[in-house]
Scaffold this motif. Structure first.
Motif, PDB file in Angstrom:
ATOM      1  N   ASP B 110      -1.836   9.860   0.709  1.00 37.88           N
ATOM      2  CA  ASP B 110      -1.375   9.181  -0.601  1.00 37.88           C
ATOM      3  C   ASP B 110      -0.182   8.191  -0.455  1.00 37.88           C
ATOM      4  N   ILE B 113      -1.467   5.221   0.535  1.00 37.49           N
ATOM      5  CA  ILE B 113      -1.947   4.360  -0.426  1.00 37.49           C
ATOM      6  C   ILE B 113      -0.755   3.872  -1.494  1.00 37.49           C
ATOM      7  N   TYR B 114       0.136   4.573  -1.713  1.00 36.23           N
ATOM      8  CA  TYR B 114       1.366   4.116  -2.371  1.00 36.23           C
ATOM      9  C   TYR B 114       1.920   2.679  -1.778  1.00 36.23           C
ATOM     10  N   ALA B 116       0.197   0.660   0.275  1.00 35.14           N
ATOM     11  CA  ALA B 116      -0.970  -0.385   0.157  1.00 35.14           C
ATOM     12  C   ALA B 116      -0.708  -0.924  -1.137  1.00 35.14           C
ATOM     13  N   GLY B 117      -0.320  -0.391  -2.120  1.00 34.07           N
ATOM     14  CA  GLY B 117      -0.210  -0.848  -3.601  1.00 34.07           C
ATOM     15  C   GLY B 117       0.760  -1.892  -3.592  1.00 34.07           C
ATOM     16  N   TRP B 118       2.000  -1.367  -2.672  1.00 35.05           N
ATOM     17  CA  TRP B 118       3.424  -2.096  -3.112  1.00 35.05           C
ATOM     18  C   TRP B 118       3.230  -3.644  -2.186  1.00 35.05           C
ATOM     19  N   LYS B 121       2.807  -6.307  -4.408  1.00 29.05           N
ATOM     20  CA  LYS B 121       3.634  -6.238  -5.577  1.00 29.05           C
ATOM     21  C   LYS B 121       5.233  -6.416  -5.655  1.00 29.05           C
ATOM     22  N   ASP B 261       8.806  13.096  -2.894  1.00 24.91           N
ATOM     23  CA  ASP B 261       8.826  11.687  -3.507  1.00 24.91           C
ATOM     24  C   ASP B 261       9.853  10.755  -3.312  1.00 24.91           C
ATOM     25  N   GLU B 264       9.430   7.765  -0.717  1.00 25.51           N
ATOM     26  CA  GLU B 264       8.784   6.663  -1.007  1.00 25.51           C
ATOM     27  C   GLU B 264       9.078   6.017  -2.105  1.00 25.51           C
ATOM     28  N   ASN B 265       9.704   4.740  -1.694  1.00 23.14           N
ATOM     29  CA  ASN B 265      10.172   3.884  -2.595  1.00 23.14           C
ATOM     30  C   ASN B 265      10.138   2.304  -2.218  1.00 23.14           C
ATOM     31  N   PRO B 266       9.926   1.313  -3.042  1.00 20.61           N
ATOM     32  CA  PRO B 266       9.831   0.053  -2.840  1.00 20.61           C
ATOM     33  C   PRO B 266      11.021  -0.528  -1.806  1.00 20.61           C
ATOM     34  N   TYR B 267      12.274   0.098  -2.017  1.00 25.13           N
ATOM     35  CA  TYR B 267      13.496  -0.496  -1.279  1.00 25.13           C
ATOM     36  C   TYR B 267      13.266  -0.267   0.120  1.00 25.13           C
TER      37      TYR B 267
END
Lengths: 490, 292
Positions: B110, B113-114, B116-118, B121, B261, B264-267
């Motif tokens: 997962d 996939i997280y 992959a989405g970023w 974006k 959680d 996982e973060n975009p930073y």
């Protein structure tokens, strides 16, 4: 010494052997029922209508006609799915369903493309390389947003809306369905969608894909029918959001119908885009862009570059290049891989286009059409130019939605800006110049939602699309497309 | 009874699986001290050999469209899902309970996939058009840094690897990873997943070996742009920060519960990007009619 002019005959020596795409691998049912609550349901009226192939006028399938009872059933299924399943899923799990849809669409891409061309008349080159991949990519893109919504709206609590009622047009049948469904699901809503009555097949294939993906029953419901079915969706009181793509006329009716309700609305309506060529533009590239701008998808494009403005100093040259290029366009069988311009979507639309061509002539504009042959059977229209047109002519003011271009000239930047903006529409515009600073001047002056510079008709899931003024409101695509499907007020 | 065939654990460099050039090995053990496999004891030269393909893969990988990278990251998740039993079994060999191993594999899939989405974006969220007070169009956008050295978390065999690699490559960086020294089994299996996932060779290179021996080589290499150290050893932290002056490497130190959680973060993506600002003049002529 006298200059010798070599005249190339562009319409000679272009005989290409037929290269039709095979239809042997596609699976179509003879009759399609309504897709409600994850099942195929017969319409309560028992009525079906034909969907035909506009390139040969043959019936492809019978399609159920949904009435008020059916729409109500679909809304109830969507509400139940929203309350019991979809709104309770985590964003991550929602996203994974949407990724599945994207992947299955990619697997079945060629079948979808062939059906799209059969049902809508568009050239297979476009449905194969543009419509279907863009539609799949749109699902793939929005799948990734499902668990990231809070990053798009800092300091806001994001909430889904509930049930979205969506009505899509016939010009990009599957792509418009993707633009509607993908963000709606990613944001946590369930959907009742009505595809256009002349092109329902790929939306119904998408319903089959939703089943294959194991999407919970009722999350996506597809009800087919004409305007009356759409009206039932718009007026249903358990719908929280209306998304419509279509004509400005119908958009205004919808806005009026939902006035006083709490329905959130987005409208993506008509356009009459200005495509502007400056004297310093790379002219061959610009001409190619003009051709793509107006003849892409038979001109059935809301953002089509249907008004061409050419700076006076290069007008003669541009006209010659444009006419020469038009001579090499191939109009014909949508399934032929060499076809540039396919069939007009319906008889009704062909009559509208013919009406405008007549009006153009009567208004005194000069017309040019290439010498190309067009098939005897089916709905076809030659690519058409009108020049020496006036700003007040109906063919420069009204959306024709066909392969008809109105050409005007200009001298100064101020002049072309005021001419380009002199329309009730404001969806898109094109600018052709080698000078970057001029591009940015134009993009800041043009009152349009999308400005293409030295390119035209470019679309991407990450890029927001939508208009100013009477071209509608709201944006589809990109991060900006999310807010249409969220409640950000709480 | 049939005798099981054991796998030789090698390294993953430039899309290939060589043995360590040093010929050395160390033995991985389970929590009871029982030997479970021989691993390559990667050397300075193995590391330097990995930076070369990482650098040459950087151009192609960072030039791919963000959407394409997104699809490739998703593909890694698909491949990992297909081999989940293997990873569950390796994690249990290294001491996880079955339930914990399954949770770690699920979270790893997962998480891919997280990110992959970023990939297509994060730019829209973090870049900006800057309203400068002159007639210029001015915008700032993130770009990948280059080659990143990753010292993967010690405590988790798979999720640590995935959580440190995915955000680094999502934006277009390439990397050389030193896997967990004590839980190395998944590292080379994960390399096999990468190798069958449309990830170009050289984008991710994975070594096994001793942190103590390799840290100084990671941080002093002149063709490495940044280091991600996942851990909390104060001595290593100081060493990284001090030695980063060789070429002013960016040093990022992260210590999460890698299964949570929070990890996982975009930073974690933007940490390994540079911000580039572009100025372009806007011609100031012809505003007639623009008020309409």
């Amino acid at each position: 010494m006298a200059k010798k002019e070599v005249k190339i005959e562009y319409n000679k020596g272009w005989d290409l052997a037929p290269a039709p795409e095979s239809t042997s691998h596609i699976k179509l049912k003879k009759k399609y029922d309504l897709f409600i609550g994850g099942k195929w349901v017969k319409p309560s009226s028992g009525k079906y209508f034909d969907t035909i192939n506009p390139a040969n006028e043959e019936v492809l399938a019978k399609i159920a006609e949904a009435d008020a009872k059916d729409v109500d059933k679909a809304v109830k299924a969507a509400r139940k799915a929203y309350d019991t399943v979809w709104s309770k899923l985590s964003g991550k799990e929602r996203g994974k369903y949407i990724y599945r849809i994207a992947r299955i669409m990619q697997e079945q891409a060629r079948e979808l493309a062939v059906i799209e061309s059969l049902d809508g008349g568009k050239a297979i080159r476009e449905s194969r390389d543009i419509d279907v991949p863009l539609a799949a990519n749109h699902f793939f893109y929005y799948a990734g947003w499902a668990d990231k919504l809070e990053f798009a709206f800092p300091n806001r609590e994001v909430k889904s809306l509930g049930v979205a009622g969506q009505i899509t047009p016939w010009n990009f049948p599957l792509l418009m369905v993707a633009w509607k469904i993908a963000p709606a699901l990613a944001c946590g809503n369930t959907v009742v969608l009505k595809p256009a009555e002349t092109t329902p097949l790929t939306a119904l294939k998408l319903a089959e894909i939703c089943q294959q993906a194991g999407l919970p029953d009722g999350v996506v419901n597809i009800v087919t029918g004409a305007g009356a079915t759409g009206a039932e969706i718009v007026n249903h009181n358990d719908i929280d959001k209306i998304a419509f793509t279509g004509s400005t006329g119908v958009g205004k009716i919808i806005q009026k119908a939902v006035a006083g309700t709490n329905k959130k609305v987005t409208l993506e309506l008509g356009g009459k885009a200005a495509n502007i060529i400056f004297e310093d533009a790379p002219l061959d590239q610009a001409v190619e862009g003009v051709i793509n701008g107006i003849f892409f998808n038979q001109g059935h494009v809301c953002c089509a570059g249907s008004r061409l403005f050419v700076q006076e100093s290069v007008y003669e040259k541009v006209m010659r290049k444009l006419k020469d290029r038009m001579e090499s366009l191939i109009v014909g069988d949508p399934l032929d891989k060499n076809t540039d311009i396919g069939a007009i979507n319906s008889k009704e639309q062909l009559n509208t286009i013919k009406k405008y061509i007549k009006i153009g002539k009567e208004e005194g504009a000069e017309m040019y059409q290439p010498k190309c042959a067009i098939p005897k059977k089916g709905y076809f229209c030659k690519p058409t130019l009108f020049y020496n047109v006036a700003q007040s002519n109906r063919i420069t003011q009204e959306e024709i939605f066909g392969p008809v271009l109105a050409i005007q000239t200009f001298r100064t930047v101020s002049e072309v800006i005021s001419k380009a903006n002199n329309t009730p529409y404001g969806l898109s515009a094109g600018v052709w110049t080698d000078k970057g600073s001029k591009i940015f001047n134009m993009t800041s002056q043009l009152r349009a939602g999308i400005v293409w510079a030295n390119t035209y008709n470019k679309f991407d899931p990450a890029s927001p699309f939508g208009g100013y003024k009477e071209s509608g409101f709201g944006r589809e695509g990109g991060m900006h497309g999310l807010s249409a499907y969220l409640n950000l007020d709480s | 009874m049939r005798l099981e065939v054991l796998k030789t654990n090698k390294l993953y460099i430039g899309g290939k699986f060589p043995r360590t050039e040093s010929g050395r090995f160390y033995t991985a053990v389970d929590k009871n001290g029982k030997e479970i496999a021989n691993m390559c004891l990667g050397s300075r030269k193995d590391f330097r050999n990995s930076v070369v393909p990482a650098r040459s893969a950087f151009g192609g990988w960072s030039a791919k469209t963000a959407f394409n990278r997104s699809q490739i990251l998703y593909r890694i998740a698909e491949m990992l899902e297909g081999r989940r039993d293997q990873f569950v079994s390796e994690l249990t060999k290294m001491g996880s309970t079955k339930a914990a191993a399954e949770k770690e594999v699920n979270t790893s899939i997962d998480r891919l996939i997280y990110y992959a989405g970023w990939s297509d974006k994060y730019l829209q969220v973090f870049s900006a058009v800057n309203p400068v007070s002159s007639s210029h169009f001015n915008f700032s956008a993130q770009e990948a840094m280059g080659v990143v050295g990753i010292l993967a978390p010690e405590e988790n065999g798979l999720i640590g690897l995935v959580s440190s690699i995915a955000p680094v490559i999502a934006s277009g960086n390439t990397c050389v990873v030193l896997a967990s020294e004590t839980k190395p089994l998944c590292a080379i299996s994960f390399a096999e997943v990468l190798n069958s996932s449309d990830v170009p060779g050289g984008v991710v290179n994975i070594l096994t070996g001793k942190k103590e021996e390799l840290v100084s080589h990671f941080v002093t290499h002149m063709d490495v742009n940044a280091i991600l150290y996942c851990g909390k050893d104060e001595k290593i932290k100081k060493q990284l920060q001090e030695d980063s002056i060789t070429n002013l490497k960016r040093i990022l130190i992260k210590d999460f519960d890698w299964l949570s959680d929070k990890a996982e973060n975009p930073y974690l993506i933007t940490d390994f990007t540079e911000v580039k600002t572009t100025w372009h003049p806007i011609e100031q002529v012809g505003g007639a009619g623009s008020g309409y």
